[in-house]
Motif scaffolding. Structure first.
Motif, PDB file in Angstrom:
ATOM      1  N   GLY A 307       0.991  -1.255   0.105  1.00 46.43           N
ATOM      2  CA  GLY A 307      -0.093  -0.173   0.017  1.00 46.43           C
ATOM      3  C   GLY A 307       0.847   1.259   0.007  1.00 46.43           C
ATOM      4  O   GLY A 307       1.999   1.159  -0.452  1.00 46.43           O
ATOM      5  N   THR A 308       0.468   2.374   0.491  1.00 42.81           N
ATOM      6  CA  THR A 308       0.995   3.606   0.561  1.00 42.81           C
ATOM      7  C   THR A 308       2.292   3.503   1.218  1.00 42.81           C
ATOM      8  O   THR A 308       3.338   3.852   0.525  1.00 42.81           O
ATOM      9  N   MET A 309       2.583   2.748   2.358  1.00 41.59           N
ATOM     10  CA  MET A 309       3.720   2.731   2.801  1.00 41.59           C
ATOM     11  C   MET A 309       4.592   1.602   2.432  1.00 41.59           C
ATOM     12  O   MET A 309       5.893   1.744   2.335  1.00 41.59           O
ATOM     13  N   GLU A 328       1.974  -9.250  -0.996  1.00 43.37           N
ATOM     14  CA  GLU A 328       0.713  -8.959  -0.871  1.00 43.37           C
ATOM     15  C   GLU A 328      -0.294 -10.055  -0.671  1.00 43.37           C
ATOM     16  O   GLU A 328       0.115 -10.903  -0.921  1.00 43.37           O
ATOM     17  N   VAL A 385       1.305  -3.568   6.767  1.00 49.23           N
ATOM     18  CA  VAL A 385      -0.065  -4.133   6.610  1.00 49.23           C
ATOM     19  C   VAL A 385      -1.190  -3.072   7.214  1.00 49.23           C
ATOM     20  O   VAL A 385      -0.678  -2.053   7.975  1.00 49.23           O
ATOM     21  N   GLU A 387      -3.290  -1.177   9.933  1.00 52.37           N
ATOM     22  CA  GLU A 387      -3.354  -0.531  11.379  1.00 52.37           C
ATOM     23  C   GLU A 387      -4.156  -1.278  12.195  1.00 52.37           C
ATOM     24  O   GLU A 387      -5.025  -0.700  12.905  1.00 52.37           O
ATOM     25  N   LYS A 392      -1.945  -7.486  12.525  1.00 47.52           N
ATOM     26  CA  LYS A 392      -0.365  -7.572  12.717  1.00 47.52           C
ATOM     27  C   LYS A 392      -0.018  -8.848  13.536  1.00 47.52           C
ATOM     28  O   LYS A 392       0.952  -9.558  13.013  1.00 47.52           O
ATOM     29  N   ASN A 412       5.659  -1.323  10.837  1.00 45.60           N
ATOM     30  CA  ASN A 412       5.797  -0.246  10.485  1.00 45.60           C
ATOM     31  C   ASN A 412       4.502   0.449  11.059  1.00 45.60           C
ATOM     32  O   ASN A 412       3.999   1.758  10.686  1.00 45.60           O
ATOM     33  N   SER A 414       1.924   2.851  13.113  1.00 50.41           N
ATOM     34  CA  SER A 414       2.120   4.471  13.732  1.00 50.41           C
ATOM     35  C   SER A 414       1.834   4.566  15.219  1.00 50.41           C
ATOM     36  O   SER A 414       2.176   5.571  15.732  1.00 50.41           O
ATOM     37  N   PHE A 436       8.425   4.497   9.569  1.00 51.37           N
ATOM     38  CA  PHE A 436       8.646   5.215   8.208  1.00 51.37           C
ATOM     39  C   PHE A 436       7.611   6.429   8.139  1.00 51.37           C
ATOM     40  O   PHE A 436       6.414   6.088   8.684  1.00 51.37           O
TER      41      PHE A 436
HETATM   42  P1  NAD Z   1      -2.709   0.789   3.104  1.00 55.07           P
HETATM   43  O1  NAD Z   1      -4.011   0.480   3.313  1.00 55.07           O
HETATM   44  O2  NAD Z   1      -2.312   1.629   2.084  1.00 55.07           O
HETATM   45  O3  NAD Z   1      -1.761  -0.605   2.845  1.00 55.07           O
HETATM   46  C1  NAD Z   1      -1.699  -1.649   3.445  1.00 55.07           C
HETATM   47  C2  NAD Z   1      -1.722  -2.917   2.412  1.00 55.07           C
HETATM   48  O4  NAD Z   1      -1.281  -3.910   3.206  1.00 55.07           O
HETATM   49  C3  NAD Z   1      -2.846  -3.008   1.580  1.00 55.07           C
HETATM   50  O5  NAD Z   1      -2.398  -3.104   0.181  1.00 55.07           O
HETATM   51  C4  NAD Z   1      -3.232  -4.772   2.140  1.00 55.07           C
HETATM   52  O6  NAD Z   1      -3.605  -5.306   0.860  1.00 55.07           O
HETATM   53  C5  NAD Z   1      -2.152  -4.898   2.618  1.00 55.07           C
HETATM   54  N1  NAD Z   1      -2.281  -6.457   3.619  1.00 55.07           N
HETATM   55  C6  NAD Z   1      -2.935  -6.087   4.625  1.00 55.07           C
HETATM   56  N2  NAD Z   1      -3.073  -7.467   5.140  1.00 55.07           N
HETATM   57  C7  NAD Z   1      -1.915  -8.229   4.591  1.00 55.07           C
HETATM   58  C8  NAD Z   1      -1.443  -9.305   4.936  1.00 55.07           C
HETATM   59  N3  NAD Z   1      -1.880 -10.117   5.932  1.00 55.07           N
HETATM   60  N4  NAD Z   1      -0.470 -10.070   3.819  1.00 55.07           N
HETATM   61  C9  NAD Z   1      -0.168  -8.889   3.060  1.00 55.07           C
HETATM   62  N5  NAD Z   1      -0.458  -7.710   2.810  1.00 55.07           N
HETATM   63  C10 NAD Z   1      -1.562  -7.430   3.541  1.00 55.07           C
HETATM   64  O7  NAD Z   1      -2.037   1.202   4.429  1.00 55.07           O
HETATM   65  P2  NAD Z   1      -0.609   1.974   4.593  1.00 55.07           P
HETATM   66  O8  NAD Z   1      -1.156   3.570   4.550  1.00 55.07           O
HETATM   67  O9  NAD Z   1       0.383   1.730   3.744  1.00 55.07           O
HETATM   68  O10 NAD Z   1      -0.218   1.835   6.212  1.00 55.07           O
HETATM   69  C11 NAD Z   1       0.446   0.511   6.437  1.00 55.07           C
HETATM   70  C12 NAD Z   1       0.996   0.648   7.744  1.00 55.07           C
HETATM   71  O11 NAD Z   1       1.999   1.787   7.948  1.00 55.07           O
HETATM   72  C13 NAD Z   1       0.074   0.888   8.910  1.00 55.07           C
HETATM   73  O12 NAD Z   1       0.447   0.230   9.964  1.00 55.07           O
HETATM   74  C14 NAD Z   1       0.010   2.325   9.242  1.00 55.07           C
HETATM   75  O13 NAD Z   1      -0.349   2.724  10.432  1.00 55.07           O
HETATM   76  C15 NAD Z   1       1.676   2.832   8.949  1.00 55.07           C
HETATM   77  N6  NAD Z   1       2.012   4.068   8.776  1.00 55.07           N
HETATM   78  C16 NAD Z   1       1.090   4.720   7.723  1.00 55.07           C
HETATM   79  C17 NAD Z   1       1.494   5.941   7.336  1.00 55.07           C
HETATM   80  C18 NAD Z   1       0.531   6.774   6.353  1.00 55.07           C
HETATM   81  O14 NAD Z   1       0.725   7.946   6.049  1.00 55.07           O
HETATM   82  N7  NAD Z   1      -0.157   6.194   5.416  1.00 55.07           N
HETATM   83  C19 NAD Z   1       2.466   6.754   8.028  1.00 55.07           C
HETATM   84  C20 NAD Z   1       3.449   5.862   8.855  1.00 55.07           C
HETATM   85  C21 NAD Z   1       2.999   4.507   9.144  1.00 55.07           C
END
Ligand code: NAD
Length: 916
Positions: A307-309, A328, A385, A387, A392, A412, A414, A436
């Protein structure tokens, strides 16, 4: 030849050429000893008739990195660099600087005062002083524009970026680029010059030239620099010095440069930038984890979640040349993740910042997969993955099976508890948080969350990896939000209160942006998505019901205004445009919300906005320090400087609080929902210290003599507070008597009015209650049902243990004071090193709150519940809880008589308890 000179620089003569080799590893910084040694050898070469010329050379990696900035603000020993440069100018024999590696700052100034310069092809030359908020102070601003074009010199000096040898040759800064052995080449170069009889070329004798009209040229330069470097004082001073180089004789120009340097070095901005420089180098120094701690090798990595992170984190590994597998759950999500990575790289290529081949190379390092088993050879696995704790923990259970032994398992998250995540595995020592920041491939901050059981080698490896990934790793303990987001919550809270009280989102954003933040809070919330904060607040309402929030942000979310993604938030957005536009709808909503909560709109100044938001950050930072979540104040600053767009010239929230002055922060009596001046807690411990200094001398070490010193400081403060209180009471009593006398005279009723006051013991109680109430934090206007505590410095400072002398004299309650800070602190966490007596303080606060109620009720029975409502907020946090415990219905207080009786009953019970 002195021994010191011999150690730090070498002198030898080869074929009539003196070779002075700087030998002050790692960067040949020009500290006192090295300057003295060079001076000594220059004079020696000059005085030796057998020597025809001299070469100044460093190591192959560094000619010189410039001044030793630890010597700033300390008395400088002679000779200073300017005197050394004078000696270079005075040499009758040609002097060649042989530049290997880098010549930066004072290092380049040293080279500029030589008569010729040669360099290796990979050498870098620059004047980065501006990055520390200063200017090249040893003739750099005067010599550089004399040898290269003024516009180029200004660019080099105001950007601080070094240039490569090739460009330096093109500009005329370097005379020759040489290959192979630098010393050999330098000696040959000088021998050739001598043979050709070329005269010495002193830059000071040259003329700085400007294309066109100098006035117009410098006016334009000033305008451009002011635009590009808003808030930084040094670049404008550099332009002024360059102008002096073009218009004044060398010596005058240098004098001017010196003055401007002396001014800059003392500015807060420069101190802040220097603080940042050192802070960055400190973050990986962890007590108990020495630099030689064995680390695990990281050859392959894996990321779960694209995903985003996850995508950004995978890019970080690929950028550092580490092969990474991205896993994924579904093909669709995997494809989307990979396509995001590709388009991210393509964007950089389109901007010309990355070559197409390099993009291909990086993409080839990223392997997509749908199977966790494909990560079995990874040395580190970073999960990104959803939050959610269950998601997790479930993943970590699976990793237990798939990850190879010794692999680091990083999360990762937050906000979630890293220790709980670690509990899901049989190898908690391998689990660590790698927080991150978004976008992960861009933001420099990496919060490294050290769990209870994280292995030292895992921590050391992760810190090293952070550096490999070109991040600034900052260690945080486990707590909700870690360092950055935990502090941000207080900032968010305060920014919303400002709206409640009369400010608009645009006003708050503008004030903070003007102050230097990259982005105002409301534009930031809209960008991140208001629904994220909404979720957190909902969670908080359950976990920590005592936390106060403005409900306005919830109202915004209830209307589906989630920010940029929905086109509406605290601002409105036009399609395809991210520019926030103030929305009259929000203004109307705000006005009705203020009416609803009974707050009158008032004018909120920009200063108040900045102070409240910044002090909120610093206060929470002080808590974080106190709890040992962060190791040092400068680490907290680094979090904000590298992860939250904090302006470097402000040095970070903790540096800012220090530079404003903790006393002023404490004394700031801000209207509305002011910030608790938590810094006081630290100050009590080590009076007179800045937050930065405080953490240098770790106050977590309560066994040390510092603890006892701090305790003594506390006692002294208590004594002083007691003294103040006596004086205050004396004055108040005097004033009361005078008023009473006047009243008697006016009414002609003699002393009869006393009948309306409680008599005997009750009178004493009444007076004690009066004092108790006066000791209470002032109660601001009732606001959304929550207390508006405006804490006075005295309330914080004075946590006074009961004085046995008073007990003997039967004036138990007369001079006791309330340490609300201590009471709160005690409620939140039992901390090491606490020196106050907060449980007692807490009881006193409740006591004082009750007294206030009773006092009001006694005086004016007709007012009934009114005063109670005013006092209630103060009692809520402390006294209310106790009342609940004692099974007492708060409504009783609304009955005046019952309240009075209850007061007496409890008071007696307390006295009995004490006697017992
Ligand atoms: P997101 O929803 O964009 O991405 C999460 C991805 O994880 C999805 O693509 C989902 O399909 C995948 N996923 C979920 N469960 C899975 C599994 N069991 N196996 C494989 N893939 C799986 O979320 P995000 O924004 O990337 O955030 C991810 C983590 O990073 C979270 O814990 C969030 O708190 C943390 N974080 C996010 C940010 C932010 O600004 N978005 C910043 C710092 C930390």
């Amino acid at each position: 030849m002195s021994e010191a000179a011999q150690r730090i620089a070498d002198y030898s003569v080869r074929d009539g050429i003196a070779v002075i080799t700087l030998n002050n590893p790692p960067v040949n910084s020009l500290g006192n000893a090295l300057r003295a040694a060079i001076m000594e050898y220059l004079k020696k070469a000059e005085g030796d008739p057998a020597v025809k010329g001299a070469v100044l050379i460093g190591s192959a990696k560094a000619f010189s990195g410039g001044a030793d900035i630890r010597e700033f603000n300390k008395p400088r020993e002679k000779p200073d660099l300017a005197e050394l440069n004078d000696q270079q100018d005075a040499m009758t024999k040609p002097l060649v600087a042989a530049i290997g590696g880098f010549a930066l700052g004072g290092g380049l100034e040293l080279a500029l005062a030589c008569h010729f310069r040669i360099a290796l092809p990979k050498s870098q030359l620059g004047l980065p002083e501006v990055k520390l908020g200063i200017l090249p102070g040893s003739g750099g601003t005067q010599r550089l524009p004399r040898i290269i074009a003024m516009a180029e010199a200004l660019r080099m000096m105001t950007s601080g970026n070094p240039i490569a040898a090739e460009r330096a040759k093109l500009l005329g800064l370097v005379d020759e680029i040489v290959e192979g052995d630098l010393l050999e080449a330098a000696v040959l170069f000088l021998a050739r010059l001598l043979k050709e009889g070329r005269p010495r070329r002193r830059i000071r004798d040259m003329q700085a030239k400007v294309d066109g009209d100098p006035k117009a040229f410098f006016a334009q330069a000033r305008e451009q620099v002011a635009r590009e470097w808003k808030g930084y004082p040094a670049p404008l001073e550099i332009v002024a010095c360059a102008q002096a180089a073009a218009t004044r004789p060398f010596d005058e120009g240098r004098k001017f440069e010196r003055e401007r340097f002396a001014h800059l070095v003392n500015t807060t901005e420069s101190k802040a930038l220097r603080h940042m420089f050192f802070a960055e180098r400190q973050t990986t120094r962890i007590p108990g984890v020495p630099e030689d701690t064995p680390v695990r090798e990281i050859r392959k990595a894996a990321v779960v979640g694209a995903g985003t992170m996850g995508g950004g984190i995978a890019m970080c590994f690929a950028n550092a040349g580490i092969p990474v597998t991205v896993v994924e759950m579904k093909q669709e999500a995997l494809d989307k993740g990979l396509s995001n990575i590709r388009s991210n790289y393509a964007g950089t290529v389109a901007k010309g910042r990355l070559k197409q081949e390099e993009m291909q190379r990086r993409m080839s390092l990223i392997t997509p997969s749908l199977k966790l088993e494909d990560m079995s050879d990874a040395d580190i696995i970073v999960e990104a993955v959803f939050e959610r704790m269950d998601v997790k923990q479930d993943l970590f259970k699976k990793l237990e099976v798939t990850a190879k032994p010794g692999a680091i398992l990083a999360t990762n998250t937050s906000t979630l508890d890293v220790d709980l995540i670690a509990e899901a595995t049989q190898r908690p020592q391998d689990v660590i948080g790698t927080h991150f920041f978004s976008p992960a491939n861009v933001m420099r901050l990496l919060e490294v969350v050290r769990g209870k059981q994280t292995g030292k080698d895992v921590l050391a490896t992760t810190l090293k990896l952070g550096k490999t990934l070109k991040k600034v790793p900052v260690v945080s303990g486990v707590c909700d939000g870690f360092i950055g987001n935990r502090m941000l919550e207080k900032y968010v809270q305060q920014s919303l209160f400002l709206l409640d009280e009369g400010a608009t989102p645009a006003q708050v954003d503008a004030a903070l942006q003007k102050w230097g933040l990259a982005m105002g809070p409301f534009a930031m919330y809209d960008m991140a998505g208001n629904d994220i904060g909404w979720e957190i607040r909902k969670r908080r309402a359950k976990e920590r019901p005592e936390m106060v929030y403005s409900k306005f942000a919830d109202r915004i979310c209830e209307l589906g205004r989630f920010g940029q993604k929905t086109g509406k938030g605290f601002y409105r957005y036009e399609a395809g445009n991210r520019k926030p536009i103030p929305d009259p709808e929000v203004e109307t909503l705000l006005q009705s919300y203020r009416k609803e909560i009974g707050v009158e709109t008032r004018q909120v100044s920009d200063e108040e906005i900045v102070a409240r938001c910044m002090y909120a950050l610093a206060n929470e930072g002080a808590y974080i320090l106190e709890e040992g979540i962060a190791l040092r104040a400068s680490d907290i600053d680094m979090v904000y400087l590298t992860g939250y767009g904090f302006p470097p010239y402000r040095g970070g929230p903790m540096f800012h609080a220090d530079s404003v002055g903790l006393d002023k922060v404490l004394a700031a009596r801000l209207p509305g929902r002011a910030v608790e001046a938590r810094a006081a807690a630290c100050e009590i411990r080590q009076r007179g210290k800045t937050l930065q200094r405080l953490t240098e001398e770790s106050f977590h070490d309560r066994s040390s003599h510092r603890f006892h010193r701090a305790h003594a400081a506390l006692q002294e403060l208590a004594r002083r507070a007691q003294h103040d209180a006596r004086r205050e009471d004396g004055r108040a009593r005097g004033a009361r008597r005078a008023r009473a006398r006047q009243g008697r005279r006016r009414r002609g009723r003699g002393r009869d009015h006393r009948l309306r006051q409680p008599r005997g013991r009750h009178r004493l109680e009444h007076r004690a209650a009066d004092r108790g109430a006066r000791r209470l934090p002032e109660l601001g206007p009732r606001h959304d049902g929550e207390p508006l505590l405006l804490l006075r410095p005295a309330d914080h400072r004075a946590c006074q243990p009961e004085n046995p002398g008073w007990r003997r004299r039967g004036i138990r309650r007369r001079r006791r004071r309330v340490d609300l800070a201590g009471a709160e602190r005690d409620e939140q966490a039992p901390l090491p090193g606490r020196v106050a007596a907060p449980p007692q303080a807490r009881e006193l606060l409740a006591d004082a709150a009750d007294r206030r109620v009773c006092r009001e009720a006694l005086r004016d029975p007709a007012r009934g519940a009114g005063p109670l409502r005013r006092a209630e907020p103060a009692a809520r946090g402390q006294g209310a809880r106790r009342r609940q415990v004692q099974g007492r219905d708060r409504a009783d207080h609304h009955q005046d008589e019952a309240g009075r009786q209850e007061y007496r009953r409890r008071d007696d019970a307390r006295s009995d308890g004490r006697r017992g």
